[in-house]
Design an enzyme around this catalytic site. Structure first.
Site, PDB file in Angstrom:
ATOM      1  N   ASN A 211      38.652  46.951  62.962  1.00 27.82           N
ATOM      2  CA  ASN A 211      37.957  46.773  64.242  1.00 27.82           C
ATOM      3  C   ASN A 211      38.987  46.650  65.358  1.00 27.82           C
ATOM      4  O   ASN A 211      40.190  46.707  65.100  1.00 27.82           O
ATOM      5  CB  ASN A 211      37.000  45.574  64.178  1.00 27.82           C
ATOM      6  CG  ASN A 211      37.733  44.275  63.937  1.00 27.82           C
ATOM      7  OD1 ASN A 211      38.551  43.855  64.741  1.00 27.82           O
ATOM      8  ND2 ASN A 211      37.454  43.640  62.801  1.00 27.82           N
ATOM      9  N   PRO A 306      32.357  37.284  52.391  1.00 26.48           N
ATOM     10  CA  PRO A 306      31.949  35.895  52.625  1.00 26.48           C
ATOM     11  C   PRO A 306      31.984  35.584  54.121  1.00 26.48           C
ATOM     12  O   PRO A 306      32.836  36.109  54.837  1.00 26.48           O
ATOM     13  CB  PRO A 306      33.012  35.072  51.877  1.00 26.48           C
ATOM     14  CG  PRO A 306      34.104  36.004  51.534  1.00 26.48           C
ATOM     15  CD  PRO A 306      33.578  37.403  51.618  1.00 26.48           C
TER      16      PRO A 306
HETATM   17  O1  PMT Z   1      41.554  39.806  69.346  1.00 18.79           O
HETATM   18  P1  PMT Z   1      41.264  40.219  70.780  1.00 18.79           P
HETATM   19  O2  PMT Z   1      41.530  41.690  71.027  1.00 18.79           O
HETATM   20  O3  PMT Z   1      41.959  39.315  71.776  1.00 18.79           O
HETATM   21  O4  PMT Z   1      39.694  40.056  71.038  1.00 18.79           O
HETATM   22  C1  PMT Z   1      39.136  38.779  70.995  1.00 18.79           C
HETATM   23  C2  PMT Z   1      37.797  38.774  70.236  1.00 18.79           C
HETATM   24  C3  PMT Z   1      36.764  39.569  71.018  1.00 18.79           C
HETATM   25  C4  PMT Z   1      37.978  39.353  68.832  1.00 18.79           C
HETATM   26  C5  PMT Z   1      37.379  37.254  70.089  1.00 18.79           C
HETATM   27  O5  PMT Z   1      37.262  36.686  71.371  1.00 18.79           O
HETATM   28  C6  PMT Z   1      36.081  37.116  69.336  1.00 18.79           C
HETATM   29  O6  PMT Z   1      34.980  37.238  69.857  1.00 18.79           O
HETATM   30  N1  PMT Z   1      36.185  36.841  67.997  1.00 18.79           N
HETATM   31  C7  PMT Z   1      35.047  36.813  67.080  1.00 18.79           C
HETATM   32  C8  PMT Z   1      34.642  38.214  66.722  1.00 18.79           C
HETATM   33  C9  PMT Z   1      33.510  38.238  65.712  1.00 18.79           C
HETATM   34  O7  PMT Z   1      33.728  38.545  64.592  1.00 18.79           O
HETATM   35  O8  PMT Z   1      32.346  37.823  66.179  1.00 18.79           O
HETATM   36  P2  PMT Z   1      30.999  37.744  65.295  1.00 18.79           P
HETATM   37  O9  PMT Z   1      29.983  37.462  66.347  1.00 18.79           O
HETATM   38  O10 PMT Z   1      30.845  38.959  64.478  1.00 18.79           O
HETATM   39  O11 PMT Z   1      31.237  36.513  64.342  1.00 18.79           O
HETATM   40  C10 PMT Z   1      30.851  35.189  64.680  1.00 18.79           C
HETATM   41  C11 PMT Z   1      31.826  34.186  64.134  1.00 18.79           C
HETATM   42  O12 PMT Z   1      31.816  34.185  62.710  1.00 18.79           O
HETATM   43  C12 PMT Z   1      33.274  34.408  64.528  1.00 18.79           C
HETATM   44  O13 PMT Z   1      33.837  33.147  64.795  1.00 18.79           O
HETATM   45  C13 PMT Z   1      33.905  35.046  63.291  1.00 18.79           C
HETATM   46  O14 PMT Z   1      35.296  34.704  63.190  1.00 18.79           O
HETATM   47  C14 PMT Z   1      33.104  34.388  62.183  1.00 18.79           C
HETATM   48  N2  PMT Z   1      32.949  35.209  60.968  1.00 18.79           N
HETATM   49  C15 PMT Z   1      32.277  36.395  61.030  1.00 18.79           C
HETATM   50  C16 PMT Z   1      32.103  37.125  59.869  1.00 18.79           C
HETATM   51  C17 PMT Z   1      32.616  36.642  58.643  1.00 18.79           C
HETATM   52  N3  PMT Z   1      32.482  37.323  57.521  1.00 18.79           N
HETATM   53  N4  PMT Z   1      33.291  35.477  58.629  1.00 18.79           N
HETATM   54  C18 PMT Z   1      33.457  34.755  59.762  1.00 18.79           C
HETATM   55  O15 PMT Z   1      34.099  33.692  59.738  1.00 18.79           O
END
Ligand code: PMT
Length: 401
Positions: A211, A306
């Site tokens: 990603n 996970p």
């Molecule tokens: O890295 P950069 O280029 O600076 O960009 C920053 C960012 C946009 C990546 C960052 O600010 C951000 O939003 N990170 C989270 C991205 C994400 O995976 O979002 P999500 O909405 O899909 O997930 C929600 C949360 O669950 C996140 O805290 C993620 O780390 C966590 N997660 C998701 C999936 C998974 N299998 N395990 C997780 O822990």
């Protein structure tokens, strides 16, 4: 303000119109119980005379004239550097910030700043275009990375008649911020695990699912947490960034590896911050030879990874959990739903899919949600946003524990 009682404050005044406020600052610092010594740059002395500062501080004023500006004029830069409990440069012009960020020592003030172990704070004051200029912003980022405290600037009407960010903070606010330097850091002694960057899910020896995460946001969060006194472990996916100073660094590739490394460490930590963009799915099987091209369609079976954040949040006696939410639409609604579904204490939502913020960019803006509250961290550099987020996390953590 008890923290200021008996403190030695070295005030550097550089050449901006806001220098007139520094005279009031000296008066108020003394009222708060501090001892103040003023070092003027030559340009600073064009705005307010040494005599004014001498009368207000009750002390000899240093610098300000060609004879006194050279550090070789005496050993006074070392004496002053040792004397200071904190150094505040107010106003700090764009030019002075540039000199400080490059470690130049071409006058008494910059030499003292380099020679002192005391905390150094700068209160920028300049036209909004100069402040927003990428060169100034990269100088600011560099200063922050080196541990320099940034006080302001504020937004408002400027001496040039424009409106925007670049006004020096008012003297009473500067004194509050200075007093904060003498308090125990917000996250002192806390152990924090931060995840950052993308996870890469291998398909075969040459291809993977990935990603757009660059790691910039998570790395900035880890650095800000170190600056706030925490012991930080940064579990990072593959990025091209330099590892931040002061963190214990763990490099991973896939969500599975990130999951293992995080779970090994979180039982022993106080706060978990999940800034990584973790792949929700991985190929069901990794093929160990390069998949050969042919004309038939190729289907890839994916299985869920996970959910690291949700799993940490479910731990009995687990850490205070902060997630991120990357959303392309209905930011608040989706982020709140994620906060509740994953059972986390706070969630920081950012808009992705727009140029300039979110993935890959140097700037971001966050809407942060917790049970019964929310806060907006407006668009700024990721470094600045991370500092503000860490402040918020510190406040919420302290009120929850
Ligand atoms: O890295 P950069 O280029 O600076 O960009 C920053 C960012 C946009 C990546 C960052 O600010 C951000 O939003 N990170 C989270 C991205 C994400 O995976 O979002 P999500 O909405 O899909 O997930 C929600 C949360 O669950 C996140 O805290 C993620 O780390 C966590 N997660 C998701 C999936 C998974 N299998 N395990 C997780 O822990």
């Amino acid at each position: 303000m008890e923290q200021m009682g008996g403190k030695h404050i070295l005030l550097g005044v550089t050449g901006g119109i806001a220098a007139y406020k520094s005279a009031e600052l000296v008066r108020r610092l003394r009222e708060a119980g501090a001892e103040v010594r003023v070092v003027l740059t030559r340009a600073g002395a064009e705005f307010v005379t040494p005599l004014t500062f001498q009368a207000l501080s009750g002390q000899t004023v240093f610098g300000g004239s060609p004879e006194q500006a050279a550090p070789e004029s005496a050993m006074e830069h070392i004496e002053l550097a040792r004397w200071a409990d904190a150094i505040l440069v107010a106003p700090a012009t764009a030019h002075t910030l540039a000199r400080l960020s490059h470690g130049l020592a071409d006058d008494l003030l910059t030499t003292i700043c380099l020679a002192s172990d005391a905390p150094l704070a700068v209160a920028p004051a300049m036209n909004r275009r100069m402040w927003n200029n990428k060169i100034t912003q990269s100088n600011i980022d560099r200063l922050r990375t080196c541990g320099v405290h940034l006080f302001g600037p504020a937004e408002g009407e400027q001496a040039c008649g424009e409106w925007g960010a670049g006004r020096m903070l008012e003297p009473e606010v500067l004194i509050q911020r200075l007093a904060g330097l003498f308090k125990t850091p917000l996250l002192a002694g806390l152990r924090i695990v931060v995840t950052a960057g993308p996870t890469l899910e291998d398909i075969d020896p040459v291809r993977y699912l990935g990603n757009r995460s660059s790691g910039k946001m998570g790395y900035a969060v880890a650095s800000a947490a170190v600056g706030a006194g925490a012991e930080v472990v940064l579990v990072s996916g593959v990025t091209s960034l330099a590892r931040p100073d002061g963190v214990a660094f763990v490099k991973v590739r896939s969500a599975g590896e990130m999951h293992n490394e995080v779970m090994r460490r979180v039982t022993n930590c106080d706060i978990f911050i999940a800034a990584a963009a973790v792949a929700d799915y991985r190929p069901a099987a990794r093929i160990d030879r390069k998949i050969k091209k042919n004309d038939a369609p190729l289907a890839l079976e994916l299985v869920p990874n996970p959910d690291i954040l949700a799993e940490v949040a479910r731990l009995a006696n687990g850490p205070f959990c902060v997630g991120f939410a990357a959303e392309t639409e209905r930011l608040a609604e989706h982020a709140e739903a994620k906060r509740v579904a994953k059972g986390v204490d706070m969630i920081a939502a950012n808009q992705v899919g727009r140029p300039g913020i979110g993935f890959e960019s140097d700037e971001n803006a966050l809407e942060v949600f917790w049970s019964g509250g929310r806060a907006t961290l407006p668009r700024s550099s990721k470094t600045e946003v991370a500092h503000r987020l860490i402040e918020l996390i510190g406040q919420r953590y302290n009120s929850a524990s």
